[in-house]
Motif scaffolding. Structure first.
Motif, PDB file in Angstrom:
ATOM      1  N   HIS A 226       0.810  -1.221   0.000  1.00 29.12           N
ATOM      2  CA  HIS A 226       0.000   0.000   0.000  1.00 29.12           C
ATOM      3  C   HIS A 226       0.843   1.272   0.000  1.00 29.12           C
ATOM      4  CE1 HIS A 226       1.148  -0.673   4.168  1.00 29.12           C
ATOM      5  NE2 HIS A 226       0.863   0.590   4.433  1.00 29.12           N
ATOM      6  N   ILE A 227       2.150   1.159   0.264  1.00 33.52           N
ATOM      7  CA  ILE A 227       3.015   2.346   0.311  1.00 33.52           C
ATOM      8  C   ILE A 227       3.476   2.666  -1.107  1.00 33.52           C
ATOM      9  CG2 ILE A 227       5.124   3.353   1.244  1.00 33.52           C
ATOM     10  CD1 ILE A 227       4.916   1.452   3.606  1.00 33.52           C
ATOM     11  N   PRO A 228       3.209   3.873  -1.615  1.00 35.44           N
ATOM     12  CA  PRO A 228       3.672   4.223  -2.964  1.00 35.44           C
ATOM     13  C   PRO A 228       5.176   4.022  -3.088  1.00 35.44           C
ATOM     14  CG  PRO A 228       2.126   5.864  -2.153  1.00 35.44           C
ATOM     15  CD  PRO A 228       2.433   4.966  -0.987  1.00 35.44           C
ATOM     16  N   THR A 229       5.581   3.341  -4.140  1.00 40.83           N
ATOM     17  CA  THR A 229       6.991   2.968  -4.305  1.00 40.83           C
ATOM     18  C   THR A 229       7.451   3.240  -5.725  1.00 40.83           C
ATOM     19  OG1 THR A 229       6.801   1.218  -2.621  1.00 40.83           O
ATOM     20  CG2 THR A 229       8.641   1.050  -4.161  1.00 40.83           C
ATOM     21  N   SER A 230       8.658   3.754  -5.844  1.00 46.55           N
ATOM     22  CA  SER A 230       9.299   3.946  -7.145  1.00 46.55           C
ATOM     23  C   SER A 230      10.571   3.104  -7.181  1.00 46.55           C
ATOM     24  CB  SER A 230       9.641   5.417  -7.372  1.00 46.55           C
ATOM     25  OG  SER A 230      10.217   5.611  -8.645  1.00 46.55           O
ATOM     26  N   ILE A 231      10.697   2.291  -8.215  1.00 45.50           N
ATOM     27  CA  ILE A 231      11.858   1.408  -8.392  1.00 45.50           C
ATOM     28  C   ILE A 231      12.676   1.945  -9.560  1.00 45.50           C
ATOM     29  CG2 ILE A 231      12.614  -0.947  -8.871  1.00 45.50           C
ATOM     30  CD1 ILE A 231       9.768  -1.840  -7.924  1.00 45.50           C
ATOM     31  N   ILE A 232      13.944   2.257  -9.311  1.00 45.01           N
ATOM     32  CA  ILE A 232      14.820   2.835 -10.329  1.00 45.01           C
ATOM     33  C   ILE A 232      16.017   1.916 -10.490  1.00 45.01           C
ATOM     34  CG2 ILE A 232      16.164   4.865 -11.013  1.00 45.01           C
ATOM     35  CD1 ILE A 232      14.375   6.527  -9.123  1.00 45.01           C
ATOM     36  N   TRP A 233      16.278   1.478 -11.727  1.00 46.09           N
ATOM     37  CA  TRP A 233      17.269   0.402 -11.933  1.00 46.09           C
ATOM     38  C   TRP A 233      18.142   0.706 -13.139  1.00 46.09           C
ATOM     39  CZ3 TRP A 233      15.809  -2.786  -7.983  1.00 46.09           C
ATOM     40  CH2 TRP A 233      16.614  -3.917  -7.731  1.00 46.09           C
ATOM     41  N   GLY A 234      19.427   0.412 -13.033  1.00 45.01           N
ATOM     42  CA  GLY A 234      20.331   0.526 -14.162  1.00 45.01           C
ATOM     43  C   GLY A 234      20.212  -0.687 -15.072  1.00 45.01           C
ATOM     44  N   LEU A 235      20.051  -0.435 -16.355  1.00 46.24           N
ATOM     45  CA  LEU A 235      19.917  -1.547 -17.300  1.00 46.24           C
ATOM     46  C   LEU A 235      21.193  -2.383 -17.384  1.00 46.24           C
ATOM     47  CD1 LEU A 235      17.903  -0.159 -20.353  1.00 46.24           C
ATOM     48  CD2 LEU A 235      17.321  -2.124 -18.927  1.00 46.24           C
ATOM     49  N   GLN A 236      22.338  -1.765 -17.072  1.00 40.87           N
ATOM     50  CA  GLN A 236      23.612  -2.485 -17.134  1.00 40.87           C
ATOM     51  C   GLN A 236      24.134  -2.877 -15.741  1.00 40.87           C
ATOM     52  OE1 GLN A 236      23.024   0.360 -19.101  1.00 40.87           O
ATOM     53  NE2 GLN A 236      22.630  -0.939 -20.875  1.00 40.87           N
ATOM     54  N   ASP A 237      23.236  -2.951 -14.775  1.00 41.47           N
ATOM     55  CA  ASP A 237      23.615  -3.365 -13.425  1.00 41.47           C
ATOM     56  C   ASP A 237      23.993  -4.843 -13.443  1.00 41.47           C
ATOM     57  OD1 ASP A 237      23.862  -3.971 -10.749  1.00 41.47           O
ATOM     58  OD2 ASP A 237      21.957  -3.077 -10.155  1.00 41.47           O
ATOM     59  N   THR A 238      25.239  -5.152 -13.084  1.00 43.94           N
ATOM     60  CA  THR A 238      25.688  -6.544 -13.026  1.00 43.94           C
ATOM     61  C   THR A 238      25.702  -7.086 -11.599  1.00 43.94           C
ATOM     62  OG1 THR A 238      28.022  -5.866 -12.885  1.00 43.94           O
ATOM     63  CG2 THR A 238      27.115  -6.260 -15.087  1.00 43.94           C
TER      64      THR A 238
END
Length: 299
Positions: A226-238
């Motif tokens: 229920h907590i608003p969440t934003s997920i931010i991710w690097g496409l080249q994250d190894t």
């Protein structure tokens, strides 16, 4: 330092500066622009802060510092009290070096400062830390921001003690974290290198990274859906590959998911402008449920 003291005692500090150096050997504080952040100390808590308003807490992982969030924090300081605590990654007793312990420390930090209705943001192990706090204290968390977070995967650390004496090898370890050349000054790199030469700190780091295996949150994330969440991710994250972001999205279906191209494991440091725009838009939204089915890519 004896084995018993390493296991059961936090590092002892004879002065305020000794506390700061022990807690934050990778300070991120250089002679350059510190983006308006100032250092504060409250009891055993050391933190960087700027701005006024609703508390927005950024938690970094191993080898990070307030610099991971400095540019974004400065951007948000007109609306938020931006705080970057120095988590006890490097000076806690060895038997208190787990992600769970870090979350308990964060709980103590928030209680000591009397912070209410907090926005929590975390990168890597810092992400796992804020998730565990939110699971235990959902009523005090208004929003969550995750940058390439732990919580659903193991955070590895490679290398041996002899190799770590080689500066070029240490630079190669940092290369694993970032998509491009690590954005460290020589001074900042030297702080990281010196940390890696300290056997007691290395033992703590290894225990912390290994603890990510026993802190998987697959069966707990429903408690904070229920907590608003934003997920931010690097496409080249190894370190935590993009499929981990998809797992977070599946378990937090109402969350936003943003991929950043040409970006590794530290999106807030590598892509501060892009992250800043995403976060500003996310925080500007009302607290009403949003339709977040779309996945966004930033190239």
């Amino acid at each position: 330092m004896s084995i018993l003291s390493l296991l059961f005692q936090a590092d002892q500090h004879e002065s305020l500066e000794a506390l700061v150096k022990s807690r934050a050997p990778i300070s991120g504080i250089t002679e350059g622009d510190n983006f308006g952040f100032k250092r504060s100390v409250s009891g055993e808590h050391v933190y960087m802060e700027t701005g006024e308003g609703q508390p927005l807490i950024f938690c970094h992982g191993v080898f990070g510092s307030f610099r991971n969030f400095a540019e974004i924090g400065a951007r948000l300081a007109s609306r938020f009290r931006v705080i970057v605590p120095c988590l006890p990654l490097y000076d806690a007793p060895l038997n208190r070096c787990t992600v769970e312990d870090l979350s308990q420390y964060l709980e103590s930090f928030i209680e000591t400062l009397g912070l209410k209705n907090v926005v929590l943001a975390g990168n890597s192990m810092g992400g796992g830390t804020v998730l565990l706090y939110a699971i235990r204290n959902p009523s005090n968390v208004s929003r969550i921001i995750l940058f390439s977070s732990s919580g659903l995967s193991f955070i590895p650390m490679r290398g041996g003690a002899l190799k770590l004496k080689d500066r070029s090898y240490v630079r190669s370890l940092l290369d694993d974290i970032f998509y491009a050349t690590p954005p460290f000054s020589d001074e900042e790199f030297e702080e990281v290198y010196q940390v890696m030469q300290n056997k007691a700190i290395l033992l703590r780091i290894l225990r912390l990274t290994r603890s990510t295996k026993s802190n998987y949150l697959h069966d707990k994330l429903h408690l904070i859906r229920h907590i608003p969440t934003s997920i931010i991710w690097g496409l080249q994250d190894t370190v935590t590959p993009p499929f981990i972001a998809e797992e977070f999205k599946a378990l937090l279906p109402e969350a936003e998911l943003h991929y950043l191209d040409e970006c590794g494991h530290a999106p807030s440091y590598e892509k501060p402008v892009d992250c800043g725009k995403i976060i500003e838009a996310f925080l500007a939204k009302s607290d009403q449920p949003q339709d977040r089915r779309n996945v966004e890519f930033t190239v």
